[in-house]
Design an enzyme around this catalytic site. Structure first.
Site, short mmCIF file in Angstrom:
data_model
loop_
_atom_site.label_atom_id
_atom_site.label_comp_id
_atom_site.label_asym_id
_atom_site.label_seq_id
_atom_site.Cartn_x
_atom_site.Cartn_y
_atom_site.Cartn_z
CG HIS A 192 53.56 -5.41 -27.90
ND1 HIS A 192 53.48 -4.35 -27.02
CD2 HIS A 192 54.56 -5.11 -28.76
CE1 HIS A 192 54.42 -3.49 -27.32
NE2 HIS A 192 55.08 -3.91 -28.37
NE ARG A 296 54.87 -0.10 -26.71
CZ ARG A 296 53.71 0.49 -26.99
NH1 ARG A 296 53.48 0.98 -28.19
NH2 ARG A 296 52.76 0.57 -26.06
NE ARG A 332 59.08 0.87 -23.52
CZ ARG A 332 57.86 0.34 -23.56
NH1 ARG A 332 56.89 0.81 -22.79
NH2 ARG A 332 57.58 -0.66 -24.37
CD GLU A 429 55.66 0.28 -17.70
OE1 GLU A 429 54.76 0.12 -18.53
OE2 GLU A 429 56.87 0.17 -17.99
CG ASN A 452 48.91 -0.08 -22.54
OD1 ASN A 452 47.91 0.61 -22.47
ND2 ASN A 452 49.74 -0.03 -23.54
NE ARG A 463 49.94 -5.05 -22.14
CZ ARG A 463 50.93 -4.19 -22.36
NH1 ARG A 463 51.73 -3.83 -21.37
NH2 ARG A 463 51.13 -3.66 -23.54
CB CYS A 500 53.11 6.88 -23.42
SG CYS A 500 53.98 5.75 -22.33
C1 PEP Z 1 52.10 0.76 -21.05
O1 PEP Z 1 52.35 -0.18 -20.30
O2 PEP Z 1 51.09 1.47 -20.94
C2 PEP Z 1 53.02 1.10 -22.16
C3 PEP Z 1 52.85 2.20 -22.86
O3 PEP Z 1 54.01 0.23 -22.46
P1 PEP Z 1 53.80 -1.17 -23.23
O4 PEP Z 1 52.41 -1.19 -23.79
O5 PEP Z 1 54.86 -1.20 -24.27
O6 PEP Z 1 54.03 -2.16 -22.14
MG MG Z 2 54.30 -1.04 -20.28
#
Ligand code: PEP
Ligand code: MG
Length: 576
Positions: A192, A296, A332, A429, A452, A463, A500
């Site tokens: 993040h 977000r 979100r 996701e 992600n 990740r 996204c």
């Molecule tokens: C994702 O998981 O691709 C996403 C857009 O959400 P975040 O990166 O906030 O988990």
């Molecule tokens: Mg996510």
């Protein structure tokens, strides 16, 4: 003259900066607990008085810069800190104790601040509780200034932050200072902190292993976030090379800017929607005339260290809806958990498989209701869409819908108006969600794919873990096939499918996503024009054929080579 040194890491946010290093360590401050000798008391009092004056000067400067950058409202934290250092009664109390107890100034100051902090923490007042962290900051500043250590607040220099690790909260706080880059020992491209750097258009290099040990505060450095390179003590020649690179990038950006208002259509006429991923209201300045595909809300929690009040949320959501109007904004609900929770809030062995996203919301129903209510109240302009993160079952969507309906009924009873047809979408996701794509499409108004997390969960690759960042593969055949299944599931029920995750912001991946018939790409503002240019340069029919070919391939390397070949041949010759 120091020797030039070059270090390599993972490029996490594009761009180049030349500046001074600031090494950020979260180590404990050192407090002298020994009793003072007779002759030392006066010197100790002078030291703390000096330190308070230096700290006040710094804070006043930070406050002024902060107001200029992010406005009065967001700069209150510094006002509160200045107030403490101007509180004569408090400071006289500290000095009295130093004289009486013959303890070091750092010890007494820390003790008094701790006492104040304990009172604030106990008080039921949210605002007071929030000030706890500010107090700790003041304490650190004063104690460090007594020892004349360099501080984060040396904002008059253009600093490039070096740290072992930056939490999202650190990144947000640093973003409010004059930061020209981030370099961290840990982290991967979708951590993040890296995402926030990109959103702020600040270059970042992560996964540098031990860089924070080899750089000192004040060192001259070059950070190249595009190549993933850090140069410490660059020679004049190197600086010149990078200055030229910076001016070439600027020129390129100006050219790209020209296509911002052109339609987002492929050469053979297929429209693809392109929206932006946003974290802060201020960023909407960069993306005039464009919708927001992912807003977000976690930062509201992280900045406060607690769930924001209803009034704070309404203010935030209304501001973003107005800034984006008449285009839509997909907001979100809190996706707390994973790497997005204040570290001392709770601990789990596997936070990514733990209490996260919709799970937290469905457990903390009152918090969830409050967020939904704030979203509905802010929806008067009818351009807000609500999106639920981390959905892993049909049940979760149904429960969320029941709660949303109850909140709507409550507003009806109160006579408060809102968008009765507010769309409710879900993030795709989690692997179980793509398996159930068709069933979920029955329940949702739209899908948004979060690659992600989807990639992390499908491939079982953390990740944010740089040790295995090479295994985080967007072109893995299992990922491509999952995307295909989601699009088919969504389209079979007539709902739109957006993407996204970071994958939408990678120009090389864009033909694949268009070929898989994803309807909307929500991208980082910093690559908005580049992605649009890629879409305008391709033919949808060619992209579809490419998708057909790679869907049959068994390995990542085959898929990647095919995609690269396509990009070289069909796209590159047509773009700048
Ligand atoms: C994702 O998981 O691709 C996403 C857009 O959400 P975040 O990166 O906030 O988990
Ligand atoms: Mg996510």
């Amino acid at each position: 003259m120091h020797k030039e040194r070059i270090y390599r890491g993972i490029p996490a946010s594009q761009g180049i900066s030349i500046g001074k290093a600031y090494v950020y360590t979260r180590r404990q401050i050192n407090i002298n607990t020994m009793a003072l000798k007779d002759g030392e008391v006066e010197a100790e009092i002078e030291a703390i008085n000096n330190s308070i004056q230096i700290s006040l000067k710094e804070l006043t400067k930070i406050h002024a810069i902060s107001v200029e950058k992010i406005g009065e409202k967001n700069s209150k934290i510094f006002e509160a800190q200045i107030e403490i250092l101007n509180d004569r009664i408090f400071l006289d109390g500290v000095i009295k104790r130093i004289k009486k107890e013959k303890k070091s100034a750092g010890f007494v100051f820390n003790d008094e601040i701790e006492k104040l902090a304990a009172i604030l923490q106990k008080s039921g007042n949210d605002y007071m509780k929030e000030r706890y962290a500010d107090l700790m900051d003041v304490r650190n500043r004063v104690v460090r200034n007594m020892r004349r250590e360099k501080l984060v607040s040396k904002v008059d220099e253009s600093s490039i932050i070096f740290a072992h690790e930056l939490t999202p909260a650190d990144t947000i706080l640093f973003s409010r200072r004059k930061v020209m880059g981030y370099a961290t020992d840990t982290g991967g491209v979708t951590s993040h902190a890296a995402i926030i750097s990109r959103a702020l258009r600040v270059p970042a290099v992560v996964g540098m292993k031990t860089i924070s040990k080899f750089v000192a505060t004040g060192d001259n450095v070059v950070i190249d976030g595009t190549e993933g390179v850090i140069i410490v003590n660059p020679t004049e020649e190197t600086i010149q090379i990078y200055r030229e690179k910076i001016s070439r990038i600027k020129h390129h950006e100006e050219l790209l800017f020209e296509i911002v208002n052109k339609p987002c259509r492929t050469e053979d006429g297929k429209s693809v929607e392109i929206t932006a991923n946003i974290e802060f209201v201020e960023e909407t300045d960069f993306i005039k005339n464009c919708g927001i595909g992912l807003y977000r809300t976690e930062h509201l929690y992280m900045e406060k260290g607690d769930f924001p009040s209803s009034a704070e949320q309404i203010q935030e959501y209304t501001a973003i809806a107005l800034a984006t109007y008449p285009k839509p904004v997909t907001i979100r609900t809190f996706d707390l958990g994973g790497d997005k929770i204040l570290q001392d809030y709770h601990r789990e062995d596997n936070p990514y498989l733990g209490w996260r996203g919709i799970r937290v919301s469905l457990d903390r129903v009152e918090m969830f209701r409050e967020q939904l209510k704030a979203l509905l109240i802010s929806s008067a302009k009818k351009n807000i869409k609500i999106m639920l993160p981390m959905i892993s079952s049909v049940d979760e969507v149904r429960r969320a819908k029941t709660i949303l309906n109850e909140v709507k009924s409550g507003l009806d009873r109160e006579g408060i108006s809102y968008d009765k047809k507010i769309p409710l979408g879900i993030m795709l996701e989690v692997p179980s969600a793509f398996v159930l794509a068709e069933e979920l499409a029955e329940e949702a108004d739209f899908f948004s794919i979060g690659t992600n997390d989807l990639i992390q969960y499908i491939l079982a690759v953390d990740r944010g873990n740089e040790l295995i960042s090479g295994m985080f593969q967007q072109f893995h055949p299992a990922v491509i096939r999952a995307l295909k299944k989601i699009v088919e599931g969504g389209h079979s029920k007539g709902i739109k499918v957006s993407l996204c995750g970071e994958m939408a912001s990678v120009p090389l991946a864009v033909p694949v996503l268009v070929g898989l018939e994803i309807d909307e790409l929500s991208v980082l503002p910093s690559v908005f024009s580049e992605v649009k240019q890629t879409i305008r340069a391709m033919r949808a029919a060619d992209a579809k054929a490419l998708a057909g070919r790679i869907l049959k391939m068994p390995t990542e390397s085959e898929v990647r080579s095919e995609v690269e070949r396509f990009f070289e041949l069909k796209i590159k010759p047509k773009i700048l």
